[in-house]
Design a protein around this motif. Structure first.
Motif, mmCIF file in Angstrom:
data_model
loop_
_atom_site.group_PDB
_atom_site.id
_atom_site.type_symbol
_atom_site.label_atom_id
_atom_site.label_comp_id
_atom_site.label_asym_id
_atom_site.label_seq_id
_atom_site.Cartn_x
_atom_site.Cartn_y
_atom_site.Cartn_z
ATOM 1 N N MET A 1 -13.811 -39.881 8.706
ATOM 2 C CA MET A 1 -13.324 -39.796 7.323
ATOM 3 C C MET A 1 -14.495 -39.517 6.387
ATOM 4 S SD MET A 1 -11.284 -42.648 5.124
ATOM 5 C CE MET A 1 -9.960 -42.644 6.325
ATOM 6 N N GLU A 2 -14.278 -38.573 5.479
ATOM 7 C CA GLU A 2 -15.345 -38.214 4.562
ATOM 8 C C GLU A 2 -15.522 -39.290 3.509
ATOM 9 O OE1 GLU A 2 -15.098 -33.564 3.913
ATOM 10 O OE2 GLU A 2 -13.162 -34.542 3.795
ATOM 11 N N ASP A 3 -16.772 -39.526 3.058
ATOM 12 C CA ASP A 3 -16.980 -40.496 1.995
ATOM 13 C C ASP A 3 -17.243 -39.772 0.693
ATOM 14 O OD1 ASP A 3 -19.694 -39.810 1.781
ATOM 15 O OD2 ASP A 3 -20.255 -41.240 3.342
ATOM 16 N N LEU A 21 -1.365 -37.548 0.304
ATOM 17 C CA LEU A 21 -2.270 -38.666 0.055
ATOM 18 C C LEU A 21 -2.156 -39.165 -1.386
ATOM 19 C CD1 LEU A 21 -5.413 -37.314 1.942
ATOM 20 C CD2 LEU A 21 -3.999 -39.256 2.635
ATOM 21 N N ALA A 236 -6.669 -46.809 1.714
ATOM 22 C CA ALA A 236 -7.200 -45.867 2.694
ATOM 23 C C ALA A 236 -6.818 -44.434 2.332
ATOM 24 C CB ALA A 236 -6.686 -46.221 4.084
ATOM 25 N N CYS A 237 -5.583 -44.240 1.884
ATOM 26 C CA CYS A 237 -5.144 -42.896 1.476
ATOM 27 C C CYS A 237 -5.954 -42.403 0.292
ATOM 28 C CB CYS A 237 -3.653 -42.918 1.116
ATOM 29 S SG CYS A 237 -2.540 -43.069 2.521
ATOM 30 N N THR A 240 -9.512 -41.470 1.301
ATOM 31 C CA THR A 240 -9.504 -40.191 2.008
ATOM 32 C C THR A 240 -9.339 -39.038 1.024
ATOM 33 O OG1 THR A 240 -8.510 -41.264 3.933
ATOM 34 C CG2 THR A 240 -8.392 -38.870 3.843
ATOM 35 N N ARG A 244 -11.736 -35.694 0.012
ATOM 36 C CA ARG A 244 -11.268 -34.313 0.156
ATOM 37 C C ARG A 244 -11.335 -33.521 -1.145
ATOM 38 N NH1 ARG A 244 -8.171 -32.629 4.336
ATOM 39 N NH2 ARG A 244 -6.782 -31.471 2.951
#
Length: 307
Positions: A1-3, A21, A236-237, A240, A244
């Motif tokens: 997962m990208e931070d 998301l 979490a969504c 994420t 993005r």
């Protein structure tokens, strides 16, 4: 997962996954007010907060990216402070307030979180607001007054309103704290550890509150959904989505939360007052205007973070 720090944000339109998301985050947070109200009918407010954190932290623990160690170990005490002002205290204030006010009203008031975020950032940086920012804040706080006025003048609970305003102001503090922490360590590692810290801090009061609670299957199911969906999956969504598309675009979820709360409250049979609906529009307009201050005069929080 990208931070938040390392992701390459796509400049184009949202992809289908991005919309999913965004809507999942807004739905998770917007429905949380109704689940809080249901839980608070049978559980003490401190116990609602404790169970919410217990279920939420357990859900996030299943996400490998959340368990990654902090890249800056000295930030751990700042994360503890974040857990206190973002979760441990507000998560008690909301169920306490919703014993006396509708869940939709709590969601409407929570829509002023972006305004408190900008206002607190302005106070911390000691920068004078420009005309644009002053106008945005004025419109937003006029909306806050309009949202709350029917409840107070109609014989509702001013104490409940003040508790939600206090919780929302603490969100403004938390959102200013969390930006640098997430930039240095990633979003999910910070969020999960803040939840763990808040869980530890709230455990004594949560356990004590069990003695004043009358648990029912409905209330337990409500706080389980509140924890797993609204405090685990929704966070979490959002994290994420930030990775993005960037924090600014992802913050659109914040503006949808009071809309979802109002719709869910209406479905649950809670009254909708026209002046409060006008207030919601003003709150969202003020938050939007405050977030779009011209860059040369901008006073922004250190980061944008989920509810």
């Amino acid at each position: 997962m990208e931070d938040m720090a390392s992701a390459q944000h796509a400049p184009g339109p949202f992809a289908v996954r991005d919309w999913f998301l965004l809507l999942a985050s807004a739905a998770g947070w917007g429905t949380s007010f109704l689940f809080i109200k249901i839980g608070a009918e049978d559980f003490a407010p401190a116990t609602v907060a404790w169970l919410r954190l217990l279920f939420g932290a357990a859900a996030l623990a299943l996400v490998p990216a959340a368990r990654v160690p902090l890249r800056v170990p000295r930030d751990r005490w700042s994360v503890v402070l974040l857990g206190l002002v973002w979760m441990a205290v507000p998560f008690v204030l909301f169920p306490a307030a919703e014993r006396t006010i509708p869940s939709a009203l709590a969601g409407m008031i929570n829509g002023s979180a972006p305004l408190f975020t900008v206002l607190i950032a302005m106070l911390v940086t000691r920068k004078s607001p420009g005309t644009h920012l002053s106008f945005g804040l004025a419109v937003g706080f006029l909306g806050v007054v309009a949202v709350n006025l029917p409840e107070i003048t109609g014989g509702g609970s001013a104490t409940g309103v003040l508790m939600v305003l206090g919780a929302t102001a603490l969100y403004g503090v938390a959102f200013n704290l969390t930006g640098p922490l997430q930039a240095r360590n990633g979003a999910l590692p910070v969020i999960w550890r803040a939840q763990l810290a808040a869980l530890v801090l709230s455990t004594p009061a949560g356990l004590l509150g069990l003695g004043a609670s009358t648990p029912t299957p409905t209330a337990l199911a409500a706080v389980a959904v509140l924890g797993i969906i609204s405090t685990g999956v929704a966070f979490a969504c959002f994290a994420t989505l930030v990775g993005r598309v960037g924090a600014a675009r992802a913050s659109l979820a914040t503006y949808l939360v009071p809309v979802v709360a109002v719709l869910i409250g209406a479905v649950a049979g809670e009254p909708l007052r026209p002046l409060s609906l006008v207030g919601v529009v003003l709150v969202l307009a003020g938050a939007y205007l405050s977030a779009r201050v011209p860059r040369r005069a901008e006073v922004t929080p250190a980061g944008v973070s989920p509810r």
